[in-house]
Design a protein around this motif. Sequence first.
Motif, PDB file in Angstrom:
ATOM      1  N   ALA A  20       0.838  -1.204   0.000  1.00  0.00           N
ATOM      2  CA  ALA A  20       0.000   0.000   0.000  1.00  0.00           C
ATOM      3  C   ALA A  20       0.869   1.249   0.000  1.00  0.00           C
ATOM      4  CB  ALA A  20      -0.906  -0.003   1.224  1.00  0.00           C
ATOM      5  N   ASP A  21       2.128   1.096   0.479  1.00  0.00           N
ATOM      6  CA  ASP A  21       3.056   2.223   0.529  1.00  0.00           C
ATOM      7  C   ASP A  21       4.119   2.133  -0.559  1.00  0.00           C
ATOM      8  OD1 ASP A  21       4.336  -0.017   1.348  1.00  0.00           O
ATOM      9  OD2 ASP A  21       5.108   0.818   3.236  1.00  0.00           O
ATOM     10  N   GLY A  22       3.957   1.204  -1.496  1.00  0.00           N
ATOM     11  CA  GLY A  22       4.928   1.078  -2.584  1.00  0.00           C
ATOM     12  C   GLY A  22       6.158   0.277  -2.221  1.00  0.00           C
ATOM     13  N   MET A  23       6.158  -0.328  -1.024  1.00  0.00           N
ATOM     14  CA  MET A  23       7.265  -1.191  -0.605  1.00  0.00           C
ATOM     15  C   MET A  23       6.784  -2.637  -0.734  1.00  0.00           C
ATOM     16  SD  MET A  23       9.503   1.032  -0.102  1.00  0.00           S
ATOM     17  CE  MET A  23      10.875   0.323   0.791  1.00  0.00           C
ATOM     18  N   ALA A  24       7.453  -3.377  -1.617  1.00  0.00           N
ATOM     19  CA  ALA A  24       6.970  -4.705  -2.001  1.00  0.00           C
ATOM     20  C   ALA A  24       6.831  -5.644  -0.809  1.00  0.00           C
ATOM     21  CB  ALA A  24       7.916  -5.316  -3.021  1.00  0.00           C
ATOM     22  N   LEU A  25       5.789  -6.480  -0.891  1.00  0.00           N
ATOM     23  CA  LEU A  25       5.511  -7.410   0.206  1.00  0.00           C
ATOM     24  C   LEU A  25       6.350  -8.685   0.066  1.00  0.00           C
ATOM     25  CD1 LEU A  25       1.615  -6.990   0.330  1.00  0.00           C
ATOM     26  CD2 LEU A  25       3.394  -5.706   1.519  1.00  0.00           C
ATOM     27  N   MET A  26       6.964  -8.873  -1.084  1.00  0.00           N
ATOM     28  CA  MET A  26       7.795 -10.065  -1.327  1.00  0.00           C
ATOM     29  C   MET A  26       9.139  -9.593  -1.883  1.00  0.00           C
ATOM     30  SD  MET A  26       5.724 -13.113  -1.687  1.00  0.00           S
ATOM     31  CE  MET A  26       6.321 -13.781  -3.276  1.00  0.00           C
ATOM     32  N   PRO A  27      10.249 -10.194  -1.418  1.00  0.00           N
ATOM     33  CA  PRO A  27      11.562  -9.736  -1.872  1.00  0.00           C
ATOM     34  C   PRO A  27      11.782  -9.912  -3.382  1.00  0.00           C
ATOM     35  CG  PRO A  27      11.759 -11.751  -0.541  1.00  0.00           C
ATOM     36  CD  PRO A  27      10.339 -11.297  -0.436  1.00  0.00           C
ATOM     37  N   ALA A  28      10.993 -10.777  -4.016  1.00  0.00           N
ATOM     38  CA  ALA A  28      11.175 -10.977  -5.466  1.00  0.00           C
ATOM     39  C   ALA A  28      10.553  -9.844  -6.279  1.00  0.00           C
ATOM     40  CB  ALA A  28      10.544 -12.304  -5.883  1.00  0.00           C
ATOM     41  N   TYR A  29       9.732  -9.015  -5.607  1.00  0.00           N
ATOM     42  CA  TYR A  29       9.067  -7.920  -6.321  1.00  0.00           C
ATOM     43  C   TYR A  29       9.744  -6.604  -5.983  1.00  0.00           C
ATOM     44  CZ  TYR A  29       5.354 -11.466  -6.602  1.00  0.00           C
ATOM     45  OH  TYR A  29       4.640 -12.626  -6.804  1.00  0.00           O
ATOM     46  N   PRO A  30       9.753  -5.675  -6.942  1.00  0.00           N
ATOM     47  CA  PRO A  30      10.442  -4.409  -6.684  1.00  0.00           C
ATOM     48  C   PRO A  30       9.628  -3.462  -5.811  1.00  0.00           C
ATOM     49  CG  PRO A  30       9.502  -4.375  -8.872  1.00  0.00           C
ATOM     50  CD  PRO A  30       9.260  -5.765  -8.344  1.00  0.00           C
ATOM     51  N   ASN A  31      10.374  -2.695  -4.984  1.00  0.00           N
ATOM     52  CA  ASN A  31       9.762  -1.544  -4.337  1.00  0.00           C
ATOM     53  C   ASN A  31       9.526  -0.514  -5.438  1.00  0.00           C
ATOM     54  OD1 ASN A  31      10.199  -2.692  -1.775  1.00  0.00           O
ATOM     55  ND2 ASN A  31      12.326  -2.000  -1.803  1.00  0.00           N
ATOM     56  N   LEU A  32       8.410   0.196  -5.368  1.00  0.00           N
ATOM     57  CA  LEU A  32       8.096   1.195  -6.394  1.00  0.00           C
ATOM     58  C   LEU A  32       8.103   2.609  -5.814  1.00  0.00           C
ATOM     59  CD1 LEU A  32       5.134  -0.578  -8.229  1.00  0.00           C
ATOM     60  CD2 LEU A  32       7.577  -0.688  -8.759  1.00  0.00           C
ATOM     61  N   ALA A  33       8.048   2.724  -4.496  1.00  0.00           N
ATOM     62  CA  ALA A  33       7.959   4.045  -3.851  1.00  0.00           C
ATOM     63  C   ALA A  33       9.166   4.895  -4.246  1.00  0.00           C
ATOM     64  CB  ALA A  33       7.915   3.890  -2.337  1.00  0.00           C
ATOM     65  N   GLY A  34       8.880   6.098  -4.773  1.00  0.00           N
ATOM     66  CA  GLY A  34       9.951   7.036  -5.122  1.00  0.00           C
ATOM     67  C   GLY A  34      10.741   6.655  -6.355  1.00  0.00           C
ATOM     68  N   GLN A  35      10.285   5.631  -7.083  1.00  0.00           N
ATOM     69  CA  GLN A  35      10.992   5.267  -8.321  1.00  0.00           C
ATOM     70  C   GLN A  35      10.766   6.371  -9.366  1.00  0.00           C
ATOM     71  OE1 GLN A  35      13.477   4.288 -10.011  1.00  0.00           O
ATOM     72  NE2 GLN A  35      13.234   2.171  -9.283  1.00  0.00           N
ATOM     73  N   ASN A  36      11.646   6.483 -10.321  1.00  0.00           N
ATOM     74  CA  ASN A  36      11.532   7.532 -11.339  1.00  0.00           C
ATOM     75  C   ASN A  36      10.317   7.291 -12.238  1.00  0.00           C
ATOM     76  OD1 ASN A  36      13.719   9.182 -10.672  1.00  0.00           O
ATOM     77  ND2 ASN A  36      15.148   7.814 -11.705  1.00  0.00           N
ATOM     78  N   GLU A  37       9.516   8.328 -12.366  1.00  0.00           N
ATOM     79  CA  GLU A  37       8.262   8.257 -13.130  1.00  0.00           C
ATOM     80  C   GLU A  37       8.510   7.782 -14.568  1.00  0.00           C
ATOM     81  OE1 GLU A  37       5.961  11.746 -12.448  1.00  0.00           O
ATOM     82  OE2 GLU A  37       4.511  11.317 -14.016  1.00  0.00           O
ATOM     83  N   GLU A  38       9.485   8.369 -15.219  1.00  0.00           N
ATOM     84  CA  GLU A  38       9.730   8.021 -16.628  1.00  0.00           C
ATOM     85  C   GLU A  38      10.136   6.544 -16.761  1.00  0.00           C
ATOM     86  OE1 GLU A  38      12.068  11.037 -18.642  1.00  0.00           O
ATOM     87  OE2 GLU A  38      12.798   9.541 -20.057  1.00  0.00           O
ATOM     88  N   TYR A  39      10.940   6.055 -15.775  1.00  0.00           N
ATOM     89  CA  TYR A  39      11.340   4.644 -15.797  1.00  0.00           C
ATOM     90  C   TYR A  39      10.112   3.741 -15.606  1.00  0.00           C
ATOM     91  CZ  TYR A  39      12.988   0.118 -14.470  1.00  0.00           C
ATOM     92  OH  TYR A  39      13.159  -1.245 -14.418  1.00  0.00           O
ATOM     93  N   LEU A  40       9.255   4.118 -14.652  1.00  0.00           N
ATOM     94  CA  LEU A  40       8.055   3.305 -14.397  1.00  0.00           C
ATOM     95  C   LEU A  40       7.179   3.225 -15.648  1.00  0.00           C
ATOM     96  CD1 LEU A  40       7.131   4.517 -10.800  1.00  0.00           C
ATOM     97  CD2 LEU A  40       7.966   2.241 -11.465  1.00  0.00           C
ATOM     98  N   VAL A  41       7.052   4.347 -16.370  1.00  0.00           N
ATOM     99  CA  VAL A  41       6.263   4.326 -17.604  1.00  0.00           C
ATOM    100  C   VAL A  41       6.873   3.334 -18.600  1.00  0.00           C
ATOM    101  CG1 VAL A  41       5.649   5.665 -19.654  1.00  0.00           C
ATOM    102  CG2 VAL A  41       5.326   6.647 -17.376  1.00  0.00           C
ATOM    103  N   SER A  42       8.211   3.393 -18.763  1.00  0.00           N
ATOM    104  CA  SER A  42       8.831   2.508 -19.769  1.00  0.00           C
ATOM    105  C   SER A  42       8.731   1.045 -19.335  1.00  0.00           C
ATOM    106  CB  SER A  42      10.286   2.908 -20.020  1.00  0.00           C
ATOM    107  OG  SER A  42      11.145   2.484 -18.998  1.00  0.00           O
ATOM    108  N   ALA A  43       8.826   0.809 -18.022  1.00  0.00           N
ATOM    109  CA  ALA A  43       8.727  -0.582 -17.538  1.00  0.00           C
ATOM    110  C   ALA A  43       7.306  -1.121 -17.764  1.00  0.00           C
ATOM    111  CB  ALA A  43       9.081  -0.633 -16.049  1.00  0.00           C
ATOM    112  N   LEU A  44       6.292  -0.320 -17.408  1.00  0.00           N
ATOM    113  CA  LEU A  44       4.904  -0.778 -17.590  1.00  0.00           C
ATOM    114  C   LEU A  44       4.587  -0.997 -19.070  1.00  0.00           C
ATOM    115  CD1 LEU A  44       2.998   1.301 -14.884  1.00  0.00           C
ATOM    116  CD2 LEU A  44       3.101  -1.195 -15.078  1.00  0.00           C
ATOM    117  N   GLN A  45       5.112  -0.105 -19.928  1.00  0.00           N
ATOM    118  CA  GLN A  45       4.888  -0.285 -21.365  1.00  0.00           C
ATOM    119  C   GLN A  45       5.517  -1.586 -21.851  1.00  0.00           C
ATOM    120  OE1 GLN A  45       6.446   3.444 -22.816  1.00  0.00           O
ATOM    121  NE2 GLN A  45       4.427   4.435 -22.797  1.00  0.00           N
ATOM    122  N   ALA A  46       6.747  -1.877 -21.308  1.00  0.00           N
ATOM    123  CA  ALA A  46       7.460  -3.091 -21.737  1.00  0.00           C
ATOM    124  C   ALA A  46       6.749  -4.354 -21.239  1.00  0.00           C
ATOM    125  CB  ALA A  46       8.898  -3.050 -21.221  1.00  0.00           C
TER     126      ALA A  46
END
Lengths: 83, 83
Positions: A20-46
């Motif tokens: 809920a705070d962007g900190m992944a609940l499983m170590p295999a998943y990335p934390n997203l909190a404070g990640q760069n917006e442009e990077y997140l867009v390119s990752a979601l598109q990919a």
Amino acid sequence: AGDAAVGKSKAAVCASCHGADGMALMPAYPNLAGQNEEYLVSALQAYRSKERQGGNAALMHAMAANLSDDDIANLAAYYASLK
Amino acid sequence: AGDAAVGKSKAAVCASCHGADGMALMPAYPNLAGQNEEYLVSALQAYRSKERQGGNAALMHAMAANLSDDDIANLAAYYASLK
């Protein structure tokens, strides 16, 4: 740039893995909190285009499959806004 | 888990894009500081295997091409250790 408030409402399903705070609940998943917006867009598109494979990519293919460009922009803005 | 100290010595080349402190110098690149170690390992492996395409993946293919499994583990430990 996207609209973080709209992104927040869209992020309910994401929170089950990315927290809920962007900190992944499983170590295999990335934390997203404070990640760069442009990077997140390119990752979601990919993930949506399935260009991004490997690791848990298949799970994200399903998640991103029905996201619009606006959804992607808003989700990216939302997670980038979390500290 | 990897050795963060060894990872730090290996990360000199990474710093030119991901920052000396793991905060990316360009918005198109991800911040790595405090990212989950297990996720970083899977991402680096996916770049090394070229399964991960899209966005700036091609740049990372070159970066990851010659990394050993130990290198990947140590780099992941190092960036996960940064706050």
